[in-house]
Design an enzyme around this catalytic site. Sequence first.
Site, short mmCIF file in Angstrom:
data_model
loop_
_atom_site.label_atom_id
_atom_site.label_comp_id
_atom_site.label_asym_id
_atom_site.label_seq_id
_atom_site.Cartn_x
_atom_site.Cartn_y
_atom_site.Cartn_z
N LYS A 1 0.84 -1.20 0.00
CA LYS A 1 0.00 0.00 0.00
C LYS A 1 0.88 1.25 0.00
O LYS A 1 0.63 2.21 -0.74
CB LYS A 1 -0.93 -0.02 1.23
CG LYS A 1 -2.05 -1.05 1.11
CD LYS A 1 -2.72 -1.35 2.44
CE LYS A 1 -3.74 -2.48 2.28
NZ LYS A 1 -4.25 -3.01 3.55
N GLN B 1 -4.33 -1.83 9.81
CA GLN B 1 -4.34 -3.15 9.18
C GLN B 1 -4.94 -4.21 10.09
O GLN B 1 -4.64 -4.27 11.28
CB GLN B 1 -2.89 -3.54 8.78
CG GLN B 1 -2.76 -4.81 7.99
CD GLN B 1 -3.35 -4.72 6.59
OE1 GLN B 1 -3.44 -3.65 6.00
NE2 GLN B 1 -3.77 -5.85 6.04
N ASP C 1 -11.25 2.66 4.77
CA ASP C 1 -11.60 1.24 4.75
C ASP C 1 -13.12 1.04 4.68
O ASP C 1 -13.59 -0.05 4.33
CB ASP C 1 -11.13 0.58 6.08
CG ASP C 1 -9.90 -0.28 5.89
OD1 ASP C 1 -9.70 -0.80 4.78
OD2 ASP C 1 -9.15 -0.43 6.87
N1 GUN Z 1 -6.71 -6.90 6.12
C1 GUN Z 1 -7.07 -7.58 4.99
N2 GUN Z 1 -7.81 -6.77 4.19
C2 GUN Z 1 -7.91 -5.59 4.81
C3 GUN Z 1 -8.53 -4.35 4.48
O1 GUN Z 1 -9.17 -4.17 3.43
N3 GUN Z 1 -8.40 -3.35 5.39
C4 GUN Z 1 -7.73 -3.51 6.56
N4 GUN Z 1 -7.67 -2.46 7.41
N5 GUN Z 1 -7.15 -4.63 6.90
C5 GUN Z 1 -7.23 -5.67 6.02
#
Ligand code: GUN
Length: 296
Positions: free
Chosen positions: A53, A97, A120
């Site tokens: 990311k 995350q 998110d």
């Molecule tokens: N872990 C796996 N996918 C995601 C996501 O889309 N957002 C977040 N914050 N954690 C994740």
Amino acid sequence: MPPQIISGTAIAEKVLAELQAEITTLKAAGRTPGLAVVLVGDNPASRSYVRAKDRMCQKIGLHSEKLELPATTTQEELLTVVERLNNDPAIHGILVQSPPPKHIDEQAVILAINPAKDVDGFHPVNVGKLAIGDPSGFVPCTPLGCQRLLIEAGVETAGAHVVMLGRSMLVGKPFALLMMGKGKGGDATVTVAHSRTRDLRATMRSADVLVVAIGKANFVTADDVREGAVVIDVGINQIDDATNPCGYRLVGDVDFAGVAPKAAAITPVPGGVGPMTIAMLMANTVKACKLTGHEG
Ligand code: GUN
């Protein structure tokens, strides 16, 4: 006829190129979109997602802050970090995350994030906005990416029977809401199926568009899919493969080789939904920046 292979890699590239142009315009006006990604602990998969990311932000010109906190970080310390980011004008999007270490109350962390920075789309305010069809909210990146794949691949969802296999807050529920929403990429008749669904296989066979997010390798086979259906595979599963130098390979929740000959269109794994998730995170961050000062 061979199926249309819906390339998430190619569609994500197009989306990211459009975003890059938008970011250039925003920057020229003195507004650089900024994303903060917070990782607590040392889960290797989470670490690699967070790095991906961060790298993507740099590639397309977003300001990014990567915060890697030790596994011993307390709930209070994490909430303090979130509060600092809530008040930082250079940060428009905050992502913590998932999954955090066990001692962290994830729901409390989500509630602490300013909904206007919740790229998110997990905060109840944004879940509610999706449910009522308010476009000012943020939609979770994976289901948003699936909808964009359908739109870009020219799949007509209006009036179609969309079967969503999986009912998670991350994918199944928000995707169902997107599909039943009014307008482009919506207007579908939606069934949400899951492990307790009676005659699951027959339900899958009734789908014009089948979207699968249940986390079971090769769960959906050719017998489960109607001739001419569109299949979107959200699963990413590691299975042993001695022929591969790393000892494993990635497969989806759909048996691609078996299902593809029956499908009108299908996403591969890898290279399908995966690249779209990160592209939608970038898109949500740009949206958050553009909405700054226009909340209400
Ligand atoms: N872990 C796996 N996918 C995601 C996501 O889309 N957002 C977040 N914050 N954690 C994740």
